[in-house]
Design an enzyme around this catalytic site. Structure first.
Site, PDB file in Angstrom:
ATOM      1  N   ARG A  58       0.818  -1.218   0.000  1.00  0.00           N
ATOM      2  CA  ARG A  58       0.000   0.000   0.000  1.00  0.00           C
ATOM      3  C   ARG A  58       0.850   1.265   0.000  1.00  0.00           C
ATOM      4  O   ARG A  58       0.370   2.333  -0.367  1.00  0.00           O
ATOM      5  CB  ARG A  58      -1.011  -0.032   1.150  1.00  0.00           C
ATOM      6  CG  ARG A  58      -2.124  -1.068   0.910  1.00  0.00           C
ATOM      7  CD  ARG A  58      -3.126  -1.130   2.040  1.00  0.00           C
ATOM      8  NE  ARG A  58      -2.536  -1.437   3.317  1.00  0.00           N
ATOM      9  CZ  ARG A  58      -2.346  -2.670   3.797  1.00  0.00           C
ATOM     10  NH1 ARG A  58      -2.711  -3.712   3.093  1.00  0.00           N
ATOM     11  NH2 ARG A  58      -1.796  -2.855   4.980  1.00  0.00           N
ATOM     12  N   GLU A  95       8.176  -9.948  15.556  1.00  0.00           N
ATOM     13  CA  GLU A  95       7.826 -10.463  16.873  1.00  0.00           C
ATOM     14  C   GLU A  95       8.057 -11.971  16.946  1.00  0.00           C
ATOM     15  O   GLU A  95       8.557 -12.483  17.939  1.00  0.00           O
ATOM     16  CB  GLU A  95       6.358 -10.132  17.181  1.00  0.00           C
ATOM     17  CG  GLU A  95       5.968 -10.409  18.601  1.00  0.00           C
ATOM     18  CD  GLU A  95       4.561  -9.936  18.918  1.00  0.00           C
ATOM     19  OE1 GLU A  95       4.078 -10.279  20.004  1.00  0.00           O
ATOM     20  OE2 GLU A  95       3.949  -9.228  18.083  1.00  0.00           O
TER      21      GLU A  95
END
Length: 171
Positions: A58, A95
Site C-alpha cells: 500500500r 515479533e
C-alpha cells in the site's frame, strides 16, 4: 475535510483481535484521495526529496501518485524475490521470526535524498528496516510519511528521522 471519515475499520482482520484500518474507502473517494495526496505533498516538500520510496504494497499506492504530483521519481521496497535484476536486501526481526525486504541495486543513487512512504505506521519495524536498507545503499533518508499512525504502538520511536502522519488513532 476529515480524512478519518473515509477510513473503514474492519475488526478481526487479518486475525482475531486485530482492528484493520482500510484505506480502500479513502482511495474510492476522489476528493478525499486528492486531499490526502495534497496534504502529504505539503508535509514532505520541505525535505526536498529527489525520490519517493514506497513500502510494499500500500506504500506504492501512496508514494507513486505523490511522486507524480511532485514531479519526482518513485522506487519500491519489496519483500524478497519480488523485484527483477540485482537487488540489495535487509533481513530484520519480527515479533515471531524474521522478514526480508529488498530494493533494486540501481534504484537509488548514493547521496540521493529520499522520503519513505507507506499507508500505515504501526510498530515501526518495517519502516525502520526500510530506513536501514536505504541508508545501506547510500541514500540520505530525510523523512517518512504515512496516511495513518497507530500512535499507541509507538512505531515512530523506532525511526530516527522526522515522521509525518495525517491521521492518528490513539487506542
Amino acid at each position: 475535510m476529515d480524512l478519518k471519515e473515509h477510513i473503514r475499520s474492519i475488526p478481526d482482520f487479518p486475525k482475531p483481535g486485530i482492528l484493520f484500518y482500510d484505506i480502500s474507502t479513502l482511495l474510492a473517494e476522489p476528493a478525499a484521495w486528492k486531499a490526502t495526496v495534497e496534504r502529504l505533498a505539503e508535509a514532505i516538500e520541505p525535505y526536498r526529496p529527489a525520490l519517493l520510496v514506497g513500502i510494499e504494497s500500500r506504500g506504492f499506492l501512496t508514494a507513486a501518485p505523490l511522486a507524480l504530483h511532485l514531479g519526482m521519481g518513485f522506487a519500491m521496497v519489496r519483500k524478497k524475490n519480488k523485484l527483477p535484476g540485482k537487488t540489495i536486501k535487509h533481513t530484520y526481526d519480527l515479533e515471531y521470526g524474521t522478514d526480508t525486504i529488498e530494493i533494486q541495486a540501481d534504484a537509488v543513487e548514493p547521496g540521493q535524498r529520499v522520503v519513505i512512504l507507506d499507508d500505515l505506521l504501526a510498530t515501526g519495524g518495517t519502516a525502520a528496516a526500510a530506513v536501514h536498507l536505504l541508508r545501506s545503499v547510500g541514500a540520505e533518508v530525510a523523512a517518512a510519511a504515512f496516511i495513518i499512525e497507530l500512535s499507541f504502538l509507538n512505531g515512530r520511536d523506532k525511526l530516527d528521522l522526522p515522521v509525518h502522519t495525517l491521521i492518528s488513532y490513539d487506542d
